[in-house]
Design a protein around this motif. Sequence first.
Motif, PDB file in Angstrom:
ATOM      1  N   SER A   2       5.235  -0.457  17.761  1.00 18.19           N
ATOM      2  CA  SER A   2       4.379  -1.045  16.746  1.00 18.19           C
ATOM      3  C   SER A   2       3.818   0.040  15.831  1.00 18.19           C
ATOM      4  CB  SER A   2       3.255  -1.833  17.406  1.00 18.19           C
ATOM      5  OG  SER A   2       2.451  -0.961  18.155  1.00 18.19           O
ATOM      6  N   LEU A   3       3.238  -0.420  14.732  1.00 11.13           N
ATOM      7  CA  LEU A   3       2.719   0.497  13.729  1.00 11.13           C
ATOM      8  C   LEU A   3       1.406   1.105  14.199  1.00 11.13           C
ATOM      9  CD1 LEU A   3       3.329  -1.773  10.610  1.00 11.13           C
ATOM     10  CD2 LEU A   3       4.698   0.176  11.359  1.00 11.13           C
ATOM     11  N   ASP A   4       1.175   2.317  13.779  1.00 13.07           N
ATOM     12  CA  ASP A   4      -0.082   2.993  14.095  1.00 13.07           C
ATOM     13  C   ASP A   4      -1.148   2.556  13.083  1.00 13.07           C
ATOM     14  OD1 ASP A   4      -2.217   4.653  14.419  1.00 13.07           O
ATOM     15  OD2 ASP A   4      -1.021   6.484  14.664  1.00 13.07           O
ATOM     16  N   HIS A   5      -2.045   1.683  13.548  1.00 14.64           N
ATOM     17  CA  HIS A   5      -3.042   1.092  12.641  1.00 14.64           C
ATOM     18  C   HIS A   5      -4.033   2.120  12.089  1.00 14.64           C
ATOM     19  CE1 HIS A   5      -2.342  -3.410  13.472  1.00 14.64           C
ATOM     20  NE2 HIS A   5      -1.332  -2.736  13.988  1.00 14.64           N
ATOM     21  N   ILE A 112      -2.726  -2.726   7.443  1.00 14.78           N
ATOM     22  CA  ILE A 112      -1.755  -3.046   8.505  1.00 14.78           C
ATOM     23  C   ILE A 112      -2.372  -4.164   9.329  1.00 14.78           C
ATOM     24  CG2 ILE A 112      -0.511  -2.242  10.550  1.00 14.78           C
ATOM     25  CD1 ILE A 112      -0.670   0.608   9.447  1.00 14.78           C
ATOM     26  N   THR A 113      -1.651  -5.286   9.464  1.00 22.43           N
ATOM     27  CA  THR A 113      -2.161  -6.372  10.298  1.00 22.43           C
ATOM     28  C   THR A 113      -1.050  -6.858  11.224  1.00 22.43           C
ATOM     29  OG1 THR A 113      -1.566  -8.008   8.627  1.00 22.43           O
ATOM     30  CG2 THR A 113      -3.829  -7.208   8.571  1.00 22.43           C
ATOM     31  N   THR A 122       1.000  -3.175   4.157  1.00 19.43           N
ATOM     32  CA  THR A 122       0.805  -3.228   2.710  1.00 19.43           C
ATOM     33  C   THR A 122       0.600  -1.818   2.187  1.00 19.43           C
ATOM     34  OG1 THR A 122      -0.215  -5.398   2.882  1.00 19.43           O
ATOM     35  CG2 THR A 122      -0.581  -4.197   0.822  1.00 19.43           C
ATOM     36  N   THR A 123       1.450  -1.440   1.228  1.00 17.66           N
ATOM     37  CA  THR A 123       1.337  -0.113   0.634  1.00 17.66           C
ATOM     38  C   THR A 123       1.024  -0.245  -0.850  1.00 17.66           C
ATOM     39  OG1 THR A 123       3.696  -0.009   0.083  1.00 17.66           O
ATOM     40  CG2 THR A 123       3.045   0.838   2.227  1.00 17.66           C
ATOM     41  N   ARG A 124       0.292   0.737  -1.359  1.00 18.35           N
ATOM     42  CA  ARG A 124       0.076   0.820  -2.801  1.00 18.35           C
ATOM     43  C   ARG A 124       0.668   2.137  -3.284  1.00 18.35           C
ATOM     44  NH1 ARG A 124      -5.181   1.735  -3.356  1.00 18.35           N
ATOM     45  NH2 ARG A 124      -4.999   3.809  -4.263  1.00 18.35           N
ATOM     46  N   THR A 125       1.467   2.064  -4.331  1.00 20.26           N
ATOM     47  CA  THR A 125       2.022   3.278  -4.914  1.00 20.26           C
ATOM     48  C   THR A 125       1.459   3.422  -6.321  1.00 20.26           C
ATOM     49  OG1 THR A 125       4.053   2.894  -3.662  1.00 20.26           O
ATOM     50  CG2 THR A 125       4.153   4.531  -5.422  1.00 20.26           C
ATOM     51  N   ASP A 126       0.705   4.485  -6.529  1.00 24.52           N
ATOM     52  CA  ASP A 126       0.171   4.762  -7.868  1.00 24.52           C
ATOM     53  C   ASP A 126       1.164   5.649  -8.598  1.00 24.52           C
ATOM     54  OD1 ASP A 126      -2.468   3.449  -7.840  1.00 24.52           O
ATOM     55  OD2 ASP A 126      -2.821   4.791  -6.141  1.00 24.52           O
ATOM     56  N   VAL A 127       1.703   5.102  -9.697  1.00 24.44           N
ATOM     57  CA  VAL A 127       2.709   5.816 -10.473  1.00 24.44           C
ATOM     58  C   VAL A 127       2.029   6.371 -11.726  1.00 24.44           C
ATOM     59  CG1 VAL A 127       4.929   5.641 -11.667  1.00 24.44           C
ATOM     60  CG2 VAL A 127       4.480   4.215  -9.645  1.00 24.44           C
ATOM     61  N   LYS A 141       4.373  -5.500   0.296  1.00 26.76           N
ATOM     62  CA  LYS A 141       4.084  -5.859   1.689  1.00 26.76           C
ATOM     63  C   LYS A 141       5.408  -5.942   2.428  1.00 26.76           C
ATOM     64  CE  LYS A 141       0.794  -8.835   3.034  1.00 26.76           C
ATOM     65  NZ  LYS A 141       0.179 -10.170   3.207  1.00 26.76           N
ATOM     66  N   LEU A 142       5.508  -5.145   3.490  1.00 20.84           N
ATOM     67  CA  LEU A 142       6.702  -5.187   4.325  1.00 20.84           C
ATOM     68  C   LEU A 142       6.345  -5.898   5.624  1.00 20.84           C
ATOM     69  CD1 LEU A 142       8.076  -1.551   3.889  1.00 20.84           C
ATOM     70  CD2 LEU A 142       8.655  -3.591   2.577  1.00 20.84           C
ATOM     71  N   VAL A 143       7.214  -6.795   6.047  1.00 19.78           N
ATOM     72  CA  VAL A 143       7.028  -7.501   7.304  1.00 19.78           C
ATOM     73  C   VAL A 143       7.957  -6.851   8.321  1.00 19.78           C
ATOM     74  CG1 VAL A 143       7.103  -9.742   8.450  1.00 19.78           C
ATOM     75  CG2 VAL A 143       6.651  -9.619   5.976  1.00 19.78           C
ATOM     76  N   VAL A 144       7.376  -6.347   9.401  1.00 17.84           N
ATOM     77  CA  VAL A 144       8.203  -5.797  10.480  1.00 17.84           C
ATOM     78  C   VAL A 144       8.280  -6.879  11.553  1.00 17.84           C
ATOM     79  CG1 VAL A 144       8.570  -3.865  12.051  1.00 17.84           C
ATOM     80  CG2 VAL A 144       7.293  -3.498   9.926  1.00 17.84           C
TER      81      VAL A 144
END
Lengths: 148, 130
Positions: A2-5, A112-113, A122-127, A141-144
Amino acid sequence: MSLDHSFVGRTYPPTAPYQVGREKIREFATAIGASDPAHHDPEAARALGHPDVVAPPTFPVVLTMAASRQLIEDPALGVDYSRVVHGDQRFAYTRPVVAGDELVCVNTVEDITSRGGHEFLTTRTDVSTTAGEPVVAVWSKLVVRGEA
Amino acid sequence: MELPTQTFRVTRADLVRYAGASGDFNPIHWSDRFATKVGLPGVIAHGMFTMALVGRAVTAWAGSPDAVVEYGVRFTRPVVVPDDDAGTEIVVTAVVREVTDDGLTKLDVTATCLDEKVLSQARATVRTIG
Protein backbone atom coordinates in the motif's frame (compact mmCIF):
# COMPACT_ATOMS: atom_id res chain seq x y z
CA MET A 1 1.61 -3.25 -1.03
CA SER A 2 0.00 0.00 0.00
CA LEU A 3 0.92 3.64 -0.36
CA ASP A 4 2.85 5.45 2.33
CA HIS A 5 0.29 7.97 3.59
CA SER A 6 3.02 10.06 5.22
CA PHE A 7 3.83 11.33 1.69
CA VAL A 8 0.78 13.63 1.74
CA GLY A 9 2.04 17.21 1.41
CA ARG A 10 5.43 16.18 0.09
CA THR A 11 6.85 18.14 -2.85
CA TYR A 12 9.46 16.64 -5.15
CA PRO A 13 12.39 18.55 -6.68
CA PRO A 14 11.67 20.33 -10.01
CA THR A 15 12.02 18.16 -13.12
CA ALA A 16 14.50 18.95 -15.89
CA PRO A 17 13.15 21.67 -18.26
CA TYR A 18 10.93 20.51 -21.15
CA GLN A 19 11.35 22.46 -24.40
CA VAL A 20 7.94 22.81 -26.09
CA GLY A 21 8.49 22.42 -29.84
CA ARG A 22 6.30 23.82 -32.59
CA GLU A 23 6.31 20.48 -34.39
CA LYS A 24 5.34 18.63 -31.18
CA ILE A 25 2.31 20.88 -30.77
CA ARG A 26 1.40 20.32 -34.44
CA GLU A 27 1.83 16.56 -34.02
CA PHE A 28 -0.33 16.47 -30.88
CA ALA A 29 -3.02 18.69 -32.45
CA THR A 30 -3.08 16.50 -35.56
CA ALA A 31 -3.37 13.34 -33.43
CA ILE A 32 -6.52 14.67 -31.75
CA GLY A 33 -7.92 16.19 -34.95
CA ALA A 34 -7.57 19.77 -33.71
CA SER A 35 -7.37 21.67 -36.97
CA ASP A 36 -7.69 25.25 -35.74
CA PRO A 37 -4.94 27.26 -37.49
CA ALA A 38 -3.62 28.62 -34.16
CA HIS A 39 -2.32 25.10 -33.34
CA HIS A 40 -0.42 24.89 -36.64
CA ASP A 41 0.36 28.32 -38.06
CA PRO A 42 2.46 30.80 -36.03
CA GLU A 43 0.83 33.74 -37.85
CA ALA A 44 -2.66 32.58 -36.82
CA ALA A 45 -1.43 32.20 -33.21
CA ARG A 46 0.13 35.71 -33.30
CA ALA A 47 -3.20 37.10 -34.46
CA LEU A 48 -4.59 35.82 -31.13
CA GLY A 49 -1.76 37.50 -29.23
CA HIS A 50 0.55 34.50 -28.71
CA PRO A 51 4.24 34.38 -29.63
CA ASP A 52 3.94 31.02 -31.46
CA VAL A 53 1.53 28.11 -32.05
CA VAL A 54 -0.84 27.37 -29.13
CA ALA A 55 -1.14 23.90 -27.61
CA PRO A 56 -4.58 22.28 -27.21
CA PRO A 57 -5.91 22.26 -23.61
CA THR A 58 -4.81 18.71 -22.75
CA PHE A 59 -1.30 19.04 -24.25
CA PRO A 60 0.40 19.62 -20.86
CA VAL A 61 -0.18 15.93 -20.07
CA VAL A 62 2.72 15.19 -22.44
CA LEU A 63 5.08 16.66 -19.88
CA THR A 64 3.17 16.06 -16.65
CA MET A 65 2.75 12.36 -17.35
CA ALA A 66 6.48 12.06 -17.97
CA ALA A 67 7.16 14.13 -14.83
CA SER A 68 4.86 11.93 -12.70
CA ARG A 69 7.29 9.04 -13.14
CA GLN A 70 9.18 10.76 -10.35
CA LEU A 71 6.41 9.69 -7.95
CA ILE A 72 5.34 6.47 -9.60
CA GLU A 73 8.89 5.13 -9.61
CA ASP A 74 9.62 6.26 -6.05
CA PRO A 75 9.83 2.92 -4.20
CA ALA A 76 9.24 4.70 -0.88
CA LEU A 77 5.81 5.97 -2.03
CA GLY A 78 4.90 2.44 -3.15
CA VAL A 79 2.76 2.76 -6.31
CA ASP A 80 2.17 -0.58 -8.08
CA TYR A 81 1.73 0.83 -11.60
CA SER A 82 0.37 -2.43 -12.99
CA ARG A 83 -2.71 -1.82 -10.80
CA VAL A 84 -3.15 1.87 -11.64
CA VAL A 85 -6.24 3.29 -13.34
CA HIS A 86 -6.57 6.97 -14.24
CA GLY A 87 -9.41 8.38 -12.13
CA ASP A 88 -9.60 12.15 -12.57
CA GLN A 89 -7.72 14.81 -14.46
CA ARG A 90 -7.93 18.59 -14.20
CA PHE A 91 -6.09 21.58 -15.64
CA ALA A 92 -6.21 25.17 -14.36
CA TYR A 93 -4.46 27.55 -16.74
CA THR A 94 -2.75 30.85 -16.12
CA ARG A 95 -2.17 30.92 -19.88
CA PRO A 96 -2.01 28.34 -22.68
CA VAL A 97 1.22 26.49 -23.45
CA VAL A 98 2.90 27.85 -26.59
CA ALA A 99 5.80 26.70 -28.73
CA GLY A 100 9.09 27.99 -27.37
CA ASP A 101 8.08 27.57 -23.72
CA GLU A 102 10.70 25.95 -21.54
CA LEU A 103 8.69 24.34 -18.75
CA VAL A 104 9.51 22.84 -15.37
CA CYS A 105 7.18 20.56 -13.39
CA VAL A 106 6.96 20.46 -9.61
CA ASN A 107 5.03 17.47 -8.26
CA THR A 108 3.24 17.51 -4.93
CA VAL A 109 1.37 14.62 -3.30
CA GLU A 110 -1.90 16.33 -2.39
CA ASP A 111 -3.92 13.47 -0.97
CA ILE A 112 -3.87 9.72 -0.36
CA THR A 113 -7.04 7.92 0.71
CA SER A 114 -8.19 4.31 0.94
CA ARG A 115 -11.72 3.15 0.18
CA GLY A 116 -13.22 -0.22 -0.59
CA GLY A 117 -9.82 -1.89 -0.80
CA HIS A 118 -8.56 0.62 -3.36
CA GLU A 119 -6.19 3.51 -2.85
CA PHE A 120 -6.51 6.97 -4.36
CA LEU A 121 -3.46 9.13 -4.99
CA THR A 122 -4.06 12.78 -5.91
CA THR A 123 -1.09 14.69 -7.26
CA ARG A 124 -0.72 18.31 -8.25
CA THR A 125 1.87 19.31 -10.82
CA ASP A 126 2.70 23.00 -10.99
CA VAL A 127 4.00 23.78 -14.47
CA SER A 128 5.95 27.00 -14.84
CA THR A 129 8.57 28.48 -17.13
CA THR A 130 12.25 28.24 -16.21
CA ALA A 131 11.93 31.97 -15.38
CA GLY A 132 9.31 31.08 -12.74
CA GLU A 133 6.17 32.26 -14.58
CA PRO A 134 3.24 29.98 -13.69
CA VAL A 135 1.53 28.43 -16.76
CA VAL A 136 -0.81 25.65 -15.65
CA ALA A 137 -1.61 23.59 -12.55
CA VAL A 138 -2.47 19.97 -13.29
CA TRP A 139 -4.24 17.55 -10.93
CA SER A 140 -4.35 13.80 -11.45
CA LYS A 141 -6.08 11.18 -9.38
CA LEU A 142 -4.68 7.70 -9.78
CA VAL A 143 -6.62 4.72 -8.47
CA VAL A 144 -4.45 1.84 -7.30
CA ARG A 145 -6.76 -1.17 -7.44
CA GLY A 146 -6.63 -3.51 -4.47
CA GLU A 147 -5.78 -7.19 -4.81
CA ALA A 148 -9.01 -8.95 -5.77
CA MET B 1 -28.52 27.02 -22.51
CA GLU B 2 -27.80 23.81 -24.39
CA LEU B 3 -24.89 23.81 -26.88
CA PRO B 4 -24.90 21.98 -30.23
CA THR B 5 -24.02 18.26 -29.98
CA GLN B 6 -20.63 17.26 -31.41
CA THR B 7 -19.68 13.72 -32.46
CA PHE B 8 -16.17 12.27 -32.79
CA ARG B 9 -15.31 8.98 -34.48
CA VAL B 10 -12.47 7.00 -32.90
CA THR B 11 -10.64 4.17 -34.66
CA ARG B 12 -7.61 2.05 -33.76
CA ALA B 13 -5.52 4.23 -36.07
CA ASP B 14 -6.43 7.26 -33.92
CA LEU B 15 -5.23 5.45 -30.79
CA VAL B 16 -1.91 4.57 -32.39
CA ARG B 17 -1.43 8.17 -33.52
CA TYR B 18 -2.36 9.48 -30.06
CA ALA B 19 0.01 7.03 -28.36
CA GLY B 20 2.87 8.36 -30.47
CA ALA B 21 2.00 12.03 -30.01
CA SER B 22 1.38 11.79 -26.26
CA GLY B 23 4.08 9.28 -25.35
CA ASP B 24 1.54 7.01 -23.62
CA PHE B 25 2.40 3.57 -25.01
CA ASN B 26 0.43 1.48 -22.49
CA PRO B 27 -0.43 -1.70 -24.47
CA ILE B 28 -4.06 -1.64 -23.27
CA HIS B 29 -4.46 1.02 -26.00
CA TRP B 30 -3.18 -1.10 -28.89
CA SER B 31 -2.94 -4.81 -27.97
CA ASP B 32 -6.09 -6.96 -27.70
CA ARG B 33 -3.99 -9.72 -26.19
CA PHE B 34 -2.72 -7.45 -23.42
CA ALA B 35 -6.05 -5.66 -22.84
CA THR B 36 -8.03 -8.85 -22.38
CA LYS B 37 -5.29 -10.35 -20.20
CA VAL B 38 -5.76 -7.51 -17.67
CA GLY B 39 -9.53 -7.96 -17.70
CA LEU B 40 -10.64 -5.28 -20.16
CA PRO B 41 -13.32 -6.04 -22.78
CA GLY B 42 -10.83 -5.09 -25.51
CA VAL B 43 -8.50 -2.30 -26.58
CA ILE B 44 -9.66 0.95 -24.99
CA ALA B 45 -9.04 4.59 -25.87
CA HIS B 46 -6.65 6.58 -23.70
CA GLY B 47 -8.76 8.48 -21.16
CA MET B 48 -6.65 11.50 -22.06
CA PHE B 49 -7.56 11.03 -25.74
CA THR B 50 -11.27 11.14 -24.88
CA MET B 51 -10.56 14.17 -22.72
CA ALA B 52 -8.72 15.79 -25.66
CA LEU B 53 -11.67 15.21 -28.03
CA VAL B 54 -14.02 16.73 -25.47
CA GLY B 55 -11.53 19.61 -25.22
CA ARG B 56 -11.95 20.09 -28.98
CA ALA B 57 -15.71 20.28 -28.47
CA VAL B 58 -15.21 22.87 -25.73
CA THR B 59 -12.87 25.09 -27.78
CA ALA B 60 -15.26 24.81 -30.75
CA TRP B 61 -18.16 26.00 -28.57
CA ALA B 62 -15.95 28.74 -27.16
CA GLY B 63 -15.05 29.82 -30.69
CA SER B 64 -11.37 30.09 -29.82
CA PRO B 65 -8.57 27.52 -29.39
CA ASP B 66 -7.12 29.38 -26.39
CA ALA B 67 -10.33 30.09 -24.46
CA VAL B 68 -10.10 27.33 -21.84
CA VAL B 69 -9.29 28.57 -18.33
CA GLU B 70 -10.08 25.40 -16.42
CA TYR B 71 -11.00 21.89 -17.52
CA GLY B 72 -11.50 18.71 -15.49
CA VAL B 73 -13.07 15.28 -15.88
CA ARG B 74 -13.58 12.00 -14.07
CA PHE B 75 -13.03 8.85 -16.12
CA THR B 76 -16.00 6.59 -15.37
CA ARG B 77 -16.10 4.01 -18.12
CA PRO B 78 -13.61 2.82 -20.74
CA VAL B 79 -14.21 3.58 -24.43
CA VAL B 80 -13.78 0.24 -26.21
CA VAL B 81 -12.47 0.67 -29.77
CA PRO B 82 -13.08 -2.32 -32.09
CA ASP B 83 -10.44 -3.33 -34.64
CA ASP B 84 -12.39 -2.27 -37.74
CA ASP B 85 -12.67 0.79 -39.98
CA ALA B 86 -15.77 2.12 -38.25
CA GLY B 87 -14.34 2.18 -34.71
CA THR B 88 -16.71 3.83 -32.25
CA GLU B 89 -18.29 7.20 -31.63
CA ILE B 90 -18.08 9.68 -28.76
CA VAL B 91 -20.99 12.09 -28.49
CA VAL B 92 -20.40 15.33 -26.59
CA THR B 93 -23.08 17.66 -25.28
CA ALA B 94 -22.96 20.53 -22.82
CA VAL B 95 -25.06 23.07 -21.01
CA VAL B 96 -24.04 26.48 -19.76
CA ARG B 97 -24.19 26.20 -15.98
CA GLU B 98 -23.18 29.72 -15.08
CA VAL B 99 -21.79 32.97 -16.42
CA THR B 100 -19.66 34.52 -13.70
CA ASP B 101 -19.50 38.21 -12.79
CA ASP B 102 -16.08 38.48 -14.41
CA GLY B 103 -17.43 37.13 -17.71
CA LEU B 104 -16.33 33.50 -17.61
CA THR B 105 -18.69 30.78 -18.84
CA LYS B 106 -18.89 27.50 -16.91
CA LEU B 107 -20.00 24.43 -18.86
CA ASP B 108 -21.29 21.06 -17.67
CA VAL B 109 -20.20 18.58 -20.33
CA THR B 110 -21.48 15.07 -21.03
CA ALA B 111 -19.57 12.52 -23.14
CA THR B 112 -21.20 9.23 -24.08
CA CYS B 113 -20.18 6.17 -26.09
CA LEU B 114 -22.90 3.70 -27.12
CA ASP B 115 -25.31 5.68 -24.89
CA GLU B 116 -23.19 5.13 -21.78
CA LYS B 117 -21.54 8.00 -19.99
CA VAL B 118 -17.74 7.73 -20.28
CA LEU B 119 -16.86 10.88 -18.32
CA SER B 120 -18.56 12.28 -15.27
CA GLN B 121 -18.18 15.64 -13.54
CA ALA B 122 -16.79 16.97 -16.81
CA ARG B 123 -16.56 20.71 -16.38
CA ALA B 124 -14.90 23.47 -18.31
CA THR B 125 -14.55 27.19 -17.74
CA VAL B 126 -14.03 29.28 -20.87
CA ARG B 127 -13.57 32.99 -21.56
CA THR B 128 -16.09 33.21 -24.40
CA ILE B 129 -18.90 31.31 -26.06
CA GLY B 130 -19.36 31.49 -29.81
